[in-house]
Design an enzyme around this catalytic site. Structure first.
Site, PDB file in Angstrom:
ATOM      1  CB  THR A  34      12.672  37.761 -16.456  1.00  0.00           C
ATOM      2  OG1 THR A  34      12.825  39.122 -16.853  1.00  0.00           O
ATOM      3  CG2 THR A  34      12.663  37.685 -14.944  1.00  0.00           C
ATOM      4  CG  ASP A  81      18.296  40.243 -10.600  1.00  0.00           C
ATOM      5  OD1 ASP A  81      18.127  39.428 -11.518  1.00  0.00           O
ATOM      6  OD2 ASP A  81      17.503  40.356  -9.642  1.00  0.00           O
ATOM      7  CE  LYS A 117      16.265  34.979 -12.828  1.00  0.00           C
ATOM      8  NZ  LYS A 117      14.954  34.443 -12.389  1.00  0.00           N
ATOM      9  CB  THR A 118      19.556  36.070  -6.489  1.00  0.00           C
ATOM     10  OG1 THR A 118      18.750  36.780  -7.423  1.00  0.00           O
ATOM     11  CG2 THR A 118      20.459  37.028  -5.750  1.00  0.00           C
ATOM     12  NE  ARG A 132      11.698  36.214  -4.816  1.00  0.00           N
ATOM     13  CZ  ARG A 132      12.251  36.672  -5.943  1.00  0.00           C
ATOM     14  NH1 ARG A 132      11.500  37.028  -6.952  1.00  0.00           N
ATOM     15  NH2 ARG A 132      13.561  36.761  -6.047  1.00  0.00           N
TER      16      ARG A 132
END
Ligand code: ADP
Length: 354
Positions: A176, A127, A82-83, A235
């Site tokens: 999330t 975030d 997302k980031t 990640r």
């Protein structure tokens, strides 16, 4: 919006907001710790094709109409990009980006400060946006809709409202938990999109790309083996590459092969499906203590010694995606697939039917 109950303090807050362009919790996109492996273009951002296509059209349209891009909300489990995607959008649109998270915007002056510091067209990435407090949310509403903030000054009886214009910007929120966002906040996003888990072949591509940047020698089988054990999450894949590369240097000949990955993952207690000790422990508790479920999330959290949020955000999505657990109205249930994975026999024939 009352940001302070007395004028001098309030003035101070505004002054501080003006001068303090970037609060310490706010970072520019170019975060040094993993600068290199974070993709910066749509071409190097692998997977999420449907979302990328939607975004490309929106970016193109906003450029043609010469307007700022609509506010965007991305949701999905941690580590899915997302980031990174927010950074890609900024790069592809040619605008700067500021990155912060809701817990860093606790005081009104935090959000006011950051909103007032934005440059024309800039992207503000928040975030964990579901964790914004009510006051911060209310400051955001007019900022998102009409690009101004309302600041009330003075004590309750002498409240004066000040309307401060801000530059046109695009808010990108990430969460999330889309369901935890308040309705009014969610409604102010023009595009709401869920990030999907990655396929093994997408992850293998990500792994090979990262390995290339990090100067890690990896073969195709090694990349695929890491991919299948990465919980469908970039990640985790990027983290595992480094552990496997260490293993290859110390125990092998410097090349990350399938065998090296197998032994490195074994040492890390990660199994062939990417489950770690906690995942397995969670399934085992459900099986041993609650006959496979249904079991409520609170009970599970206590039994596991983890907080509910971690279970819901980190463990559960992948277990659900793998088909190892099921959500029912009475709680979570372990599936026959999980029994099989753990080398156990599902208790009855009825269970093995679903
Ligand atoms: P999130 O914000 O969803 O928690 P991030 O954007 O921080 O996830 O991504 C985690 C890491 O995974 C980043 O370092 C990035 O390098 C990598 N990554 C995420 N998505 C992709 C992708 N689509 N292609 C390549 N690498 C990715």
């Amino acid at each position: 919006m009352i940001i302070s109950d007395d004028e001098p303090k309030n003035k101070q807050a505004i002054k501080q907001a003006r001068t303090e362009n970037l609060r310490p919790e706010t970072v520019e996109y170019d975060t040094s710790f993993e600068t290199n492996i974070r993709p910066k273009t749509f071409d190097t951002y692998i997977g999420q094709e449907a979302l990328k296509n939607t975004l490309k059209i929106s970016i193109e349209a906003s450029k043609m109409r010469n307007v700022t891009l609509d506010h965007l909300l991305f949701y999905g489990p941690p580590g899915l990009g997302k980031t990174t995607l927010a950074g890609v959008i900024a790069n592809e649109t040619g605008v700067p980006i500021k990155i912060t998270s809701a817990p860093a915007l606790e005081r009104p002056r935090d959000i006011i400060g950051i909103l007032m510091s934005l440059k024309e067209g800039e992207i503000l990435f928040i975030d964990e946006i579901h964790r914004l407090n009510k006051i911060a949310e209310e400051i955001l509403y007019p900022a998102m809709e009409d690009f101004f903030i309302d600041i009330n000054t003075g004590k309750s009886q002498t409240v004066k409202s000040m309307r401060v214009p801000i530059k046109k910007f695009t808010l990108i929120g990430a969460t999330t938990k889309a369901g935890a966002l308040s309705g009014p906040l969610r409604d102010r996003f023009g595009i709401v999109h869920r990030l999907e888990f990655y396929t093994d072949s997408e992850l293998a591509k990500i792994i090979k790309r990262s390995a290339g940047i990090l100067n890690i020698n990896i073969d195709d089988e090694g990349a695929l083996k890491i991919a299948t054990s990465s919980r469908a999450t970039p990640r985790i894949a990027n983290r595992l590459i480094k552990r496997c590369a260490d293993w290859a240097i110390v125990k092998g000949e410097g090349v990350v092969t399938a065998d090296i990955v197998t032994s490195a993952l074994e040492a890390l207690n990660i199994d062939s499906s990417g489950l770690d000790n906690t995942d397995r422990h969670l399934l085992e508790i459900m099986i041993k203590n609650y006959s496979g479920g249904p079991v409520g999330i609170q009970t599970l959290a206590v039994a596991l010694g983890e907080d509910i949020r971690t279970i819901e955000d980190v463990y559960e999505p992948y277990l659900l995606q793998k088909g190892f657990i099921q959500r029912t109205s009475q709680g979570r249930k372990v599936t026959p697939l999980a029994y099989k994975h753990l080398g156990l026999i599902a208790p009855n024939a009825q269970m093995s039917l679903f």
